[in-house]
Write a protein that holds these residues in place. Structure first.
Motif, PDB file in Angstrom:
ATOM      1  N   TYR A  98       1.146  -1.031  -0.192  1.00 49.16           N
ATOM      2  CA  TYR A  98       0.217  -0.192  -0.005  1.00 49.16           C
ATOM      3  C   TYR A  98       0.951   1.345   0.439  1.00 49.16           C
ATOM      4  O   TYR A  98       2.089   1.608  -0.065  1.00 49.16           O
ATOM      5  N   ARG A  99       0.251   2.170  -0.630  1.00 53.41           N
ATOM      6  CA  ARG A  99       1.031   3.723  -0.587  1.00 53.41           C
ATOM      7  C   ARG A  99       0.269   4.789  -0.205  1.00 53.41           C
ATOM      8  O   ARG A  99      -0.333   5.006  -0.137  1.00 53.41           O
ATOM      9  N   LEU A 100       0.683   5.629   0.340  1.00 52.03           N
ATOM     10  CA  LEU A 100       0.227   6.793   1.571  1.00 52.03           C
ATOM     11  C   LEU A 100       0.033   7.370   0.819  1.00 52.03           C
ATOM     12  O   LEU A 100       1.205   7.975  -0.066  1.00 52.03           O
ATOM     13  N   HIS A 101      -1.260   8.232   0.281  1.00 55.75           N
ATOM     14  CA  HIS A 101      -1.287   9.402  -0.222  1.00 55.75           C
ATOM     15  C   HIS A 101      -2.082  10.327   0.992  1.00 55.75           C
ATOM     16  O   HIS A 101      -2.859  10.437   1.394  1.00 55.75           O
ATOM     17  N   TRP A 102      -1.264  11.315   0.637  1.00 54.24           N
ATOM     18  CA  TRP A 102      -1.973  13.201   1.474  1.00 54.24           C
ATOM     19  C   TRP A 102      -2.748  13.900   0.255  1.00 54.24           C
ATOM     20  O   TRP A 102      -1.834  14.795  -0.078  1.00 54.24           O
ATOM     21  N   PRO A 103      -3.713  13.872   0.878  1.00 54.59           N
ATOM     22  CA  PRO A 103      -4.039  15.475  -0.386  1.00 54.59           C
ATOM     23  C   PRO A 103      -3.872  16.261   0.263  1.00 54.59           C
ATOM     24  O   PRO A 103      -4.243  16.984  -1.067  1.00 54.59           O
ATOM     25  N   ILE A 104      -3.785  16.747   0.762  1.00 54.88           N
ATOM     26  CA  ILE A 104      -3.590  18.405   1.134  1.00 54.88           C
ATOM     27  C   ILE A 104      -2.048  18.265   1.971  1.00 54.88           C
ATOM     28  O   ILE A 104      -1.840  17.640   2.655  1.00 54.88           O
ATOM     29  N   ARG A 105      -1.336  19.132   1.090  1.00 57.78           N
ATOM     30  CA  ARG A 105       0.294  19.497   1.539  1.00 57.78           C
ATOM     31  C   ARG A 105       0.441  21.188   1.811  1.00 57.78           C
ATOM     32  O   ARG A 105       0.343  21.565   0.665  1.00 57.78           O
ATOM     33  N   HIS A 106       0.425  21.460   3.120  1.00 59.40           N
ATOM     34  CA  HIS A 106       1.322  23.031   3.510  1.00 59.40           C
ATOM     35  C   HIS A 106      -0.120  23.489   2.586  1.00 59.40           C
ATOM     36  O   HIS A 106      -0.110  24.703   2.118  1.00 59.40           O
ATOM     37  N   GLY A 107      -1.420  23.302   3.341  1.00 60.31           N
ATOM     38  CA  GLY A 107      -2.328  24.182   2.651  1.00 60.31           C
ATOM     39  C   GLY A 107      -2.936  23.761   1.283  1.00 60.31           C
ATOM     40  O   GLY A 107      -4.355  24.786   1.342  1.00 60.31           O
ATOM     41  N   TRP A 108      -1.739  23.370   0.417  1.00 61.75           N
ATOM     42  CA  TRP A 108      -2.719  23.473  -0.924  1.00 61.75           C
ATOM     43  C   TRP A 108      -3.173  22.201  -1.294  1.00 61.75           C
ATOM     44  O   TRP A 108      -2.798  20.885  -0.354  1.00 61.75           O
ATOM     45  N   LEU A 109      -4.025  21.391  -2.272  1.00 60.61           N
ATOM     46  CA  LEU A 109      -4.068  20.193  -3.003  1.00 60.61           C
ATOM     47  C   LEU A 109      -2.780  20.026  -3.252  1.00 60.61           C
ATOM     48  O   LEU A 109      -1.596  20.563  -3.806  1.00 60.61           O
ATOM     49  N   ASN A 110      -2.738  19.031  -3.216  1.00 58.03           N
ATOM     50  CA  ASN A 110      -1.352  18.180  -3.758  1.00 58.03           C
ATOM     51  C   ASN A 110      -1.618  17.889  -5.024  1.00 58.03           C
ATOM     52  O   ASN A 110      -1.819  17.135  -4.830  1.00 58.03           O
ATOM     53  N   GLU A 111      -0.875  18.228  -5.603  1.00 55.33           N
ATOM     54  CA  GLU A 111      -0.072  18.521  -6.712  1.00 55.33           C
ATOM     55  C   GLU A 111       0.891  17.494  -7.424  1.00 55.33           C
ATOM     56  O   GLU A 111       0.615  17.127  -8.718  1.00 55.33           O
ATOM     57  N   GLU A 112       1.532  17.816  -6.658  1.00 52.84           N
ATOM     58  CA  GLU A 112       2.900  16.794  -6.993  1.00 52.84           C
ATOM     59  C   GLU A 112       3.116  15.528  -7.119  1.00 52.84           C
ATOM     60  O   GLU A 112       3.049  14.277  -7.928  1.00 52.84           O
ATOM     61  N   ASP A 113       1.548  14.585  -5.875  1.00 54.02           N
ATOM     62  CA  ASP A 113       1.946  13.922  -6.039  1.00 54.02           C
ATOM     63  C   ASP A 113       0.517  12.614  -6.627  1.00 54.02           C
ATOM     64  O   ASP A 113       0.877  11.529  -5.954  1.00 54.02           O
ATOM     65  N   TYR A 114       0.282  13.308  -7.281  1.00 53.42           N
ATOM     66  CA  TYR A 114      -0.960  13.135  -8.361  1.00 53.42           C
ATOM     67  C   TYR A 114      -0.697  13.138  -9.379  1.00 53.42           C
ATOM     68  O   TYR A 114      -0.506  14.891  -9.929  1.00 53.42           O
ATOM     69  N   THR A 115      -1.367  12.608 -10.983  1.00 47.71           N
ATOM     70  CA  THR A 115      -0.826  12.400 -11.989  1.00 47.71           C
ATOM     71  C   THR A 115      -2.113  13.484 -12.430  1.00 47.71           C
ATOM     72  O   THR A 115      -2.838  13.478 -13.678  1.00 47.71           O
ATOM     73  N   SER A 116      -3.785  13.626 -12.013  1.00 47.61           N
ATOM     74  CA  SER A 116      -4.896  13.250 -12.080  1.00 47.61           C
ATOM     75  C   SER A 116      -5.575  14.309 -11.356  1.00 47.61           C
ATOM     76  O   SER A 116      -5.734  13.926 -10.119  1.00 47.61           O
ATOM     77  N   ARG A 117      -6.168  15.572 -11.908  1.00 51.78           N
ATOM     78  CA  ARG A 117      -6.968  16.449 -10.468  1.00 51.78           C
ATOM     79  C   ARG A 117      -8.302  15.135 -10.801  1.00 51.78           C
ATOM     80  O   ARG A 117      -8.786  15.241  -9.453  1.00 51.78           O
ATOM     81  N   HIS A 118      -8.765  14.655 -10.609  1.00 51.98           N
ATOM     82  CA  HIS A 118      -9.929  13.815 -10.792  1.00 51.98           C
ATOM     83  C   HIS A 118      -9.607  12.603  -9.643  1.00 51.98           C
ATOM     84  O   HIS A 118     -10.251  12.548  -8.851  1.00 51.98           O
ATOM     85  N   ALA A 119      -8.667  11.990  -9.971  1.00 50.67           N
ATOM     86  CA  ALA A 119      -7.504  10.947  -8.407  1.00 50.67           C
ATOM     87  C   ALA A 119      -7.341  12.015  -7.295  1.00 50.67           C
ATOM     88  O   ALA A 119      -8.206  11.381  -6.079  1.00 50.67           O
ATOM     89  N   LEU A 120      -6.749  13.391  -7.818  1.00 51.27           N
ATOM     90  CA  LEU A 120      -6.488  14.516  -6.172  1.00 51.27           C
ATOM     91  C   LEU A 120      -8.578  14.066  -5.432  1.00 51.27           C
ATOM     92  O   LEU A 120      -7.912  14.215  -4.160  1.00 51.27           O
ATOM     93  N   GLU A 121      -8.948  14.958  -5.713  1.00 53.04           N
ATOM     94  CA  GLU A 121     -10.075  15.300  -5.219  1.00 53.04           C
ATOM     95  C   GLU A 121     -10.964  14.434  -5.211  1.00 53.04           C
ATOM     96  O   GLU A 121     -11.635  14.279  -4.365  1.00 53.04           O
ATOM     97  N   ARG A 122     -11.163  12.959  -5.662  1.00 54.58           N
ATOM     98  CA  ARG A 122     -11.168  11.525  -4.942  1.00 54.58           C
ATOM     99  C   ARG A 122     -10.714  11.274  -3.908  1.00 54.58           C
ATOM    100  O   ARG A 122     -11.669  10.993  -3.191  1.00 54.58           O
ATOM    101  N   ASP A 123      -9.408  11.286  -3.483  1.00 54.32           N
ATOM    102  CA  ASP A 123      -8.982  11.112  -2.816  1.00 54.32           C
ATOM    103  C   ASP A 123      -9.656  12.469  -1.487  1.00 54.32           C
ATOM    104  O   ASP A 123     -10.149  11.622  -0.405  1.00 54.32           O
ATOM    105  N   PHE A 124      -9.824  13.000  -1.348  1.00 55.74           N
ATOM    106  CA  PHE A 124     -10.299  14.397  -1.086  1.00 55.74           C
ATOM    107  C   PHE A 124     -11.330  14.362  -0.204  1.00 55.74           C
ATOM    108  O   PHE A 124     -11.890  14.214   0.666  1.00 55.74           O
ATOM    109  N   PHE A 125     -11.992  13.875  -0.609  1.00 49.87           N
ATOM    110  CA  PHE A 125     -13.200  13.607  -0.581  1.00 49.87           C
ATOM    111  C   PHE A 125     -14.170  12.402  -0.345  1.00 49.87           C
ATOM    112  O   PHE A 125     -14.407  12.334   0.869  1.00 49.87           O
ATOM    113  N   LEU A 126     -13.061  11.522  -0.160  1.00 51.88           N
ATOM    114  CA  LEU A 126     -12.996  10.134   0.199  1.00 51.88           C
ATOM    115  C   LEU A 126     -13.404   9.914   1.478  1.00 51.88           C
ATOM    116  O   LEU A 126     -13.723   9.376   1.984  1.00 51.88           O
TER     117      LEU A 126
END
Length: 728
Positions: free
Chosen positions: A253-281
């Motif tokens: 398993y790999r850990l994902h942190w959707p929020i980094r430094h108060g921003w959405l963590n765009e560095e560790d994701y490859t798509s906006r959909h995956a980032l927002e999906r984890d945030f709301f999930l």
């Protein structure tokens, strides 16, 4: 010469005579023009004509209709049964402001159907408004992957060299800054009449180098960790259980942190959909597990107070509003800024809120239930930076657990525990002391280490006042890679809030910490569908859109700093005479060219904490961006006497006392006015912001800040312009 024709001859000869039968051209009624010298209309001139009050009036009317139908039904039933009927007393209107029993129609207290959500970089806090304390859930999600995050990335803290002595692992810049801080610390201790041993550092290094760990079998360890069990059926794991997954689990398993430094963590994701999906999930699963609301069909009975940063991003807020209505199905939604919520929770009407979180620190002045817009500051450092720096300092001094890696889950939890135990800003008991800790990893024997530290526990939190010691090289990586910035629909200019105090922070970084300004990309990629932002050279006044400034210019191209910040910010230490710009009179005239938004996105905003507070208070007390503008001295004294320090990282021992000491040294003209306090009534500073949101959630929903589903359906995210408690 032809004579002049009469009017009758012209009608006859020229075909101008009317020959119709006086029939109208159309049967549609004709509207005569308004006499503009004498007309009057009341359209949108009365409060009861606004959308919010109209909907409230409709709800009250429907409620009265329902009550009348219920009375008629009860009267008919009583007549059929031959029983006397007594009409109930009329219910009191909901718009009254009395403080009687706050019960609704279902005999439930106000707030029992209101969920308060506060999302942070490291933790999510949520609960009902009637709860005493919120539920805390780590803002992390684990998903199946071929490798864990520790196997797929370099160790943290990042080592620049490995085949050298520990003093050279982190580069010359860190070694120079660390040595300078240690030297200044010795000078301050001698000035305070503290005993300083000349060879303390050598004693620590020698002990840590020679001592090896002691191994303890797992069945003899009473505090062994209960690791999370994994299986192929689990696609994802949320919260505390995710941090307890072994690094060598099967499957990985790999850990994902959707929020980094108060921003959405765009560095560790490859798509906006995956980032927002984890945030709301993470939020959705936390509501199910922590609040007991298992089925979404029940959520339409609940309302939500969502707490957002003071300097927010409109794209994210609009996306949250859409998700809370369309997916979560809440009945009503309200947004509230964090500093305002903190003032609600503390019961302060006027205060300077200093919120030190895990990865960001915000400063904002609040007065009479409103955040003063130009006083807002958001800096990208916090408690996690102290943790990382503390580990680097110990490794620099030959820490015997030299394989420390914050990317590993058990090491991250260990580092947080060591920081909580050994960091302080009191120099009373700073001596060479012996401590121990245990390393507990899945499938391995427990290792007990004994180690010595000297001043590392105090120098690490001193990074709040010397942020150059922190690691900033990766904090803006991936910025704007997935999420476009918000722009005005008409002019195309960026319209996210950019306060004057935040501009002063950007100016400080440009002059004092050049390593925190990232280099521009070689070929900047433009997001599909993102409007192009022009950058002409014509300057314009800061804070005034180009289309309101007599021209059609876009964002001007200039240096990072529109103008110099306060004088006491430039040298890294406050001036003892208190005559710098942050202190009042000689503040910079920040009215020149606005920085390029591209440069702002590449700059890590940071400033010493005490200077940031003075800068925020200064901009809260000026009525104009002009340096010659008068200072509201009464407001400044009120704010200096009500500095409220909150957030999880503010629990560092003696942080408030040390901060007050530095502020008084910077502002000697206010010897008694400056007061730095913590939350009243022994409230936990970690949950004070959430507590303020819960206080607001228990108020009657008769104010205009609540957004209903019908309003969102009619106006979409445009409703935020009319419903927010601040200038959207």
């Amino acid at each position: 010469m032809v004579g002049k024709k009469s009017g009758r001859a012209l009608l006859r000869d020229e075909g101008l005579q009317r020959t119709d039968n006086n029939m109208e051209f159309t049967s549609w009624p004709q509207v005569n023009m308004i006499n503009q010298k004498n007309y009057y209309t009341e359209f949108l001139k009365r409060d009861d004509q606004t959308l919010a009050l109209r909907l409230q009036h409709d709800e009250q009317l429907d409620r009265r209709k329902k009550a009348a139908v219920d009375i008629d039904r009860a009267r008919a039933q009583a007549a059929q049964d031959g029983l006397p009927f007594t009409e109930p007393a009329p219910a009191a209107d909901e718009d009254n402001d009395d403080d009687e029993d706050m019960e609704d129609a279902d005999s439930e207290s106000f707030g029992s159907k209101t969920i308060v959500i506060h999302v942070g970089s490291q933790n999510l806090r949520l609960g009902f408004a009637t709860d005493a304390l919120p539920k805390t859930v780590p803002m992390v999600i684990a998903r199946k992957s071929k490798q864990s995050e520790a196997e797929d990335s370099e160790p943290r803290p990042k080592r620049m060299k490995l085949d050298v002595a520990p003093e050279e692992w982190f580069g010359e810049e860190f070694a120079k800054e660390y040595t300078s801080m240690a030297s200044d610390f010795k000078i301050s201790r001698r000035a305070n009449k503290r005993r300083v041993l000349p060879n303390s550092r050598e004693l620590v290094t020698k002990w840590n180098t020679q001592n090896t760990p002691e191994f303890i079998s797992e069945h003899n360890d009473p505090l062994r960790i209960e690791w999370t069990e994994t299986s192929e059926a689990l696609d994802y794991i949320v919260g505390e259980a995710a941090l307890r997954i072994p690094d060598d689990s099967k499957p990985r398993y790999r850990l994902h942190w959707p929020i980094r430094h108060g921003w959405l963590n765009e560095e560790d994701y490859t798509s906006r959909h995956a980032l927002e999906r984890d945030f709301f999930l993470i939020i959705e699963e936390s509501i199910r597990s922590e609040l007991g609301l298992k089925h979404k069909k029940e959520w339409n009975q609940y309302s939500c107070v969502f707490l957002i940063p003071d300097i927010y991003e409109k794209v994210l807020v609009g996306r949250v509003l859409e998700e809370l209505f369309l997916d979560f199905g809440f009945q009503k939604v309200c947004f509230m800024q964090e500093s305002l919520a903190a003032s609600f929770g503390a019961g302060f009407s006027t205060a300077c809120i200093v919120d030190i979180g895990a990865q960001k620190t915000s400063v904002c002045c609040v007065e009479d239930g409103m955040c003063i817009e130009d006083s807002r500051i958001n800096m990208k450092y916090g408690g996690y930076d102290v943790t990382e720096t503390f580990v680097k300092m110990m490794l620099f001094d030959h820490f015997n657990y030299d394989e420390f890696n914050l990317a590993r889950r058990h090491d991250f939890l260990l580092a947080e525990d060591l920081k909580d135990k050994h960091t302080t800003l009191s120099d009373e008991n700073v001596t060479v002391q012996l401590y121990d800790f245990h390393v507990r990893a899945s499938g391995q024997e427990t290792r007990k280490y004994q180690f010595k530290i000297y001043d590392e526990g105090q120098l690490a939190p001193l990074g709040y006042f010397r942020p150059a010691i922190f690691e900033h090289s990766e904090k803006v990586n991936g910025r704007r890679k997935l999420i476009p910035r918000s722009v005005d629909l008409y002019s195309g200019h960026p319209n996210d809030p950019l306060p004057l105090a935040q501009m002063a922070v950007i100016a400080y970084v440009d002059r004092n910490v050049p390593s925190a300004v990232m280099a521009p990309p070689a070929k900047p990629a433009r997001l599909l569908g993102t409007p192009t932002v022009s950058t002409p050279s014509k300057p314009r006044p800061l804070g005034l859109p180009g289309h309101l400034n007599g021209g059609d210019d876009g964002t001007p191209r200039s240096s990072v700093a529109g103008s110099p910040p306060p004088e006491d910010i430039g040298n890294g230490t406050p001036q003892p005479n208190g005559e710098g710009g942050a202190n009042g009179e000689d503040s910079a005239d920040i009215h020149g060219a606005q920085p390029d938004v591209e440069v702002i996105d590449r700059t890590v905003p940071l400033m010493p904490l005490d200077q940031a507070i003075l800068t925020s208070i200064h901009h809260a007390c000026t009525t104009s961006s002009n340096a010659a503008a008068p200072i509201n001295e009464s407001r400044r004294r009120d704010l200096l006497g009500a500095i409220l320090v909150i957030g999880g990282a503010s629990k560092t021992p003696y942080l408030r006392e040390y901060l007050e000491q530095r502020l008084r040294a910077s502002m000697p003209q206010y010897p008694k006015e400056i007061l730095v306090a913590g939350p009243p009534r022994e409230l936990d500073p970690e949950v004070l912001v959430w507590k303020g949101g819960s206080v607001f959630g228990k108020l009657r929903m008769t104010n205009d800040s609540w957004i209903g589903a019908l309003e969102y359906d009619r106006l979409g995210t445009r409703i935020l312009h009319y419903k927010c408690m601040w200038h959207w």
